[in-house]
Design an enzyme around this catalytic site. Sequence first.
Site, PDB file in Angstrom:
ATOM      1  N   GLU A 137      46.705  33.667  42.669  1.00 27.93           N
ATOM      2  CA  GLU A 137      46.721  32.238  42.938  1.00 27.93           C
ATOM      3  C   GLU A 137      45.354  31.619  42.664  1.00 27.93           C
ATOM      4  OE1 GLU A 137      50.054  31.700  46.479  1.00 27.93           O
ATOM      5  OE2 GLU A 137      47.927  31.679  47.020  1.00 27.93           O
ATOM      6  N   CYS A 138      45.332  30.539  41.908  1.00 26.04           N
ATOM      7  CA  CYS A 138      44.159  29.700  41.678  1.00 26.04           C
ATOM      8  C   CYS A 138      42.943  30.520  41.231  1.00 26.04           C
ATOM      9  CB  CYS A 138      43.857  28.853  42.913  1.00 26.04           C
ATOM     10  SG  CYS A 138      42.863  27.378  42.533  1.00 26.04           S
ATOM     11  N   GLY A 139      42.015  30.834  42.136  1.00 29.10           N
ATOM     12  CA  GLY A 139      40.882  31.654  41.742  1.00 29.10           C
ATOM     13  C   GLY A 139      41.311  32.977  41.162  1.00 29.10           C
TER      14      GLY A 139
END
Length: 479
Positions: free
Chosen positions: A333-335
Amino acid sequence: MNETITTPRLMIGGISSGSGKTTCMVALCRALRRRGLSVAAFKAGPDYLDPTYHARAAQTRSHNLDAWMMGRESVLTTFASAAAGADIALIEGVMGLFDGVGPVSEEGSSAQVAKWLGAPVLLIVDASGMARTLAAIVLGCTTFDDGLSFAGVLCNRVGSRGHLDLLRFAVATPSILGGLPREPELSFPERHLGLRTADETAVTERQLDHWADRLEEWCDVERILAAARQAPELPVPAWRASLLPANAPRCRIGYAQDEAFHFYYEDNLRRLRAAGATLIPFSPIHDSGIPEVDGLLIGGGYPEVHAQALAANGSMRDSIRRFAEEGVPVYAECGGLMYLCSSIRVENGSSYPMVGLISGEAVMRSRLQALGYVEVTTTMPSILGPAGQHYRGHQFRYSELCGLAETLSEGAALVETTRRPLALNHRRSGAIDLEGYTYGQNVLASYVHGHWASNPAIPGHFVNACAAYAASRPHVSAD
């Protein structure tokens, strides 16, 4: 069948973002711990960073209570589970007390959570540069919604004790229970996603103790405690076995946990454990390779801040890429998505190689690229289950993924776009777009931070995928 919670509790609600909720929350947590009280800490809304401050001050994990992503039942059951046995529960609000997902509804607001929990509100006001005006602000807040009860008011950034006395004279009811002085040299540090994570390099014990000292000196802690003890008995749904089955360990899931990656909802991790996962932390910065696991979870964080260190650990990047090629389920997720890309380009223009499972470069921008809640529908079978899974999440990012379509022909780019595994419905605008990035059938990455209380089946699907991989490696124990 319902249970009843009698834990004393308060919502630490503010007039706005930046009013001082976190400072007051931390000061109160630390002061109460000094008195020998066990404090259950919570954060309304989706924020990952404030809970790290709570954890330092209260010496316990802090849990998110996001009304929109989780829904009422999950907020209540999460609160009941984490508050059980505590002497007091403190919930830090999000934004202003009445701010939520829209301008004309309480949905997703601190006020909504306070009403669900029967929690009196301790109203935090930045009182710098005002006296009688505070009376108007407090009157408006305390009469706006008659479904709320108010424990009192704490004034932040007070100029002097004389200033605090003026504020007390100005406001008749509810009582001003104290304030904290303006001391910017001891404020908590910030970076582009908000406050910095509360590790020892960013926040010292001296700072935490200082704000607890100020709270003891400037505030009536006994009256604050008395107000929390006025909270009514709270009926909550029983913790259902069908929601969180007590399965024996069936697989081992490694999850990235270090300076670069640490954005996880504790409730999501608990649901993975309940579904049969043994969670094994590892560090993409410091470890030479991932542990012996059957799946990987790489959450959000600050990979752009630590891009050079992540790039320098080539053995870890090779290890993750090799595991993915072998079929290990990987969810990011994301990072985590940024880390799985070919590279990260930071704001000064420097580019650092990453794992390389997702083509394209994560490029940091000076302005927000996405912010807000989304409703997600999976468009194809994946490690999160069959197509058609619905869950809720949010985005908050300064990076964008570049170079995907540019490397493909026009026709191939269209195919790539239509194969995006996630359809996002943006809560605020109503816009729908396709997102998500895959490598084979076993890797799924997205910019969305999902909360699985919105679909309790999803952690089970991910654990099932990891357990299936574990079953293909009978020599590996899942103890």
